[in-house]
Design an enzyme around this catalytic site. Sequence first.
Site, PDB file in Angstrom:
ATOM      1  CG  ASP A 157      84.206  13.064  -3.799  1.00  0.00           C
ATOM      2  OD1 ASP A 157      85.435  12.993  -3.687  1.00  0.00           O
ATOM      3  OD2 ASP A 157      83.625  13.131  -4.897  1.00  0.00           O
ATOM      4  CG  HIS A 174      91.106   9.811   1.174  1.00  0.00           C
ATOM      5  ND1 HIS A 174      91.637   8.574   1.395  1.00  0.00           N
ATOM      6  CD2 HIS A 174      89.977   9.603   0.477  1.00  0.00           C
ATOM      7  CE1 HIS A 174      90.863   7.660   0.847  1.00  0.00           C
ATOM      8  NE2 HIS A 174      89.850   8.260   0.279  1.00  0.00           N
TER       9      HIS A 174
HETATM   10  P1  IMP Z   1      87.946   7.237 -12.901  1.00  0.00           P
HETATM   11  O1  IMP Z   1      88.097   6.561 -11.594  1.00  0.00           O
HETATM   12  O2  IMP Z   1      88.851   8.419 -13.085  1.00  0.00           O
HETATM   13  O3  IMP Z   1      88.022   6.280 -14.055  1.00  0.00           O
HETATM   14  O4  IMP Z   1      86.461   7.852 -12.980  1.00  0.00           O
HETATM   15  C1  IMP Z   1      85.303   7.032 -13.061  1.00  0.00           C
HETATM   16  C2  IMP Z   1      84.149   7.654 -12.280  1.00  0.00           C
HETATM   17  O5  IMP Z   1      84.421   7.579 -10.895  1.00  0.00           O
HETATM   18  C3  IMP Z   1      83.917   9.126 -12.582  1.00  0.00           C
HETATM   19  O6  IMP Z   1      82.541   9.410 -12.472  1.00  0.00           O
HETATM   20  C4  IMP Z   1      84.671   9.834 -11.472  1.00  0.00           C
HETATM   21  O7  IMP Z   1      84.186  11.121 -11.216  1.00  0.00           O
HETATM   22  C5  IMP Z   1      84.397   8.890 -10.321  1.00  0.00           C
HETATM   23  N1  IMP Z   1      85.430   8.932  -9.276  1.00  0.00           N
HETATM   24  C6  IMP Z   1      86.648   8.384  -9.309  1.00  0.00           C
HETATM   25  N2  IMP Z   1      87.287   8.593  -8.154  1.00  0.00           N
HETATM   26  C7  IMP Z   1      86.450   9.271  -7.363  1.00  0.00           C
HETATM   27  C8  IMP Z   1      86.536   9.750  -6.026  1.00  0.00           C
HETATM   28  O8  IMP Z   1      87.524   9.581  -5.290  1.00  0.00           O
HETATM   29  N3  IMP Z   1      85.448  10.423  -5.584  1.00  0.00           N
HETATM   30  C9  IMP Z   1      84.338  10.591  -6.319  1.00  0.00           C
HETATM   31  N4  IMP Z   1      84.214  10.147  -7.558  1.00  0.00           N
HETATM   32  C10 IMP Z   1      85.257   9.488  -8.079  1.00  0.00           C
END
Ligand code: IMP
Length: 403
Positions: free
Chosen positions: A13, A41
């Site tokens: 982010d 994005h």
């Molecule tokens: P997952 O990728 O859904 O397995 O989430 C694992 C961790 O990564 C969690 O804390 C999510 O909030 C974080 N996360 C995954 N994708 C993003 C992103 O694009 N931006 C910020 N945090 C992310």
Amino acid sequence: METLTLVGCQFGDEGKGKIIDYLSKDFDITVRFNGGENAGHTVVVDDQTIKYHLIPAGFLGSKTVVVAKGVVINIKRMREEIEFLSKFRKNFDLKVSDLSHVVTELHFKRDSEIEQMRGAGKIGTTLKGIGPAYESKFGRYGIRLVDFTNRTDLKDHLTLMSQIYRIPFDDGYVDGLMADYESIKKYVCDTREYLEDSINDGKSALFETANGTFIDIDSGTYPYVTSSYTTSAGVTVGTGLSPRYFNKFIGVAKAYTTRVGEGIFPTEMFGEDADKLRTLGNEFGTTTGRPRRVGHLDLPMLRRAVRLNSLDYLALTKVDILGKMSSIKVAVSYEYDGKEVKEFNPSRKPDKVNYENFNKWGTGKSNLRDYIGLIEDELKVPVVMVGIGEKRDAIEVYQRVSV
Ligand code: IMP
């Protein structure tokens, strides 16, 4: 060889969408190489907000966009995203790797089940099946786009996965998945070969990561990470191109820090100031809508990101938002066991964080220049552009990025 790899320097982010959108106009091809629909994005075009989840954020800028094999694909979501994006660009050229793994409804269910099992120790995933999709890939029971040869084979693949996970699926699901695949089939090809040939023929390519450096599966704040390689090292495995194709790297950092989900956050803010920054910056997840945790800019963290990713350039986003805060602080070092340390350790929370204070800059420029000056002095990397507003052209460029 004209290639540039773009990464996020924090926890995701960072505002990468806007920087990718801007840079992509100078590249023939933009390539996404990791993650899945957990990413979001955002680019604001006129009055419309476009949220890219699976399609590269260079969709409007580059002639061709490529989803490389390191990306895990929810086919239904990709179909819907293509439909939505077609309103903004009629003649687009999209290529999707035949070796990409597919995120199925079994992965979604497993993601929820594992989070429930973790209870209070939950990761706070986006619940988009990302971890399980990479788990099945590395467990060698994943399903790739190239495996969609016929319905019977697809059903066999799903049956094995269903046995391993002990999660059922029904026949209707196989039909739906097959139908979704048919709608994206025309984009599916060997993207490694396409990229290699194109770059060797003199085409330029921008490679975009999803998520941020410190949620990288190996280099991040494990286990509070995502399941893919989000750092610049991920670009080779994520595209299948050899490392010789990559030699310029740009990192995107927000002027402050945010995080969604659990895990270490040394400069986290709480209380009124945190609420104010969250509201001013509209810090709510693009994919899940969750409020983001917010904190001060963390130079020890950025220092590690610069080294891990071999960054040549930095882009700083949302400086306009930070400039509205009455008190601005930047972390310059940490303390561990009474010793001052200059670099973030993703496995250990510091005992103390040392800060430098700044005056707010509002619309004035000199305090902002001091802020950027400190970042450049400490990190020894030029800040080449800053984001100064929501709209896609709200960018101030200080230096051209050369590749
Ligand atoms: P997952 O990728 O859904 O397995 O989430 C694992 C961790 O990564 C969690 O804390 C999510 O909030 C974080 N996360 C995954 N994708 C993003 C992103 O694009 N931006 C910020 N945090 C992310």
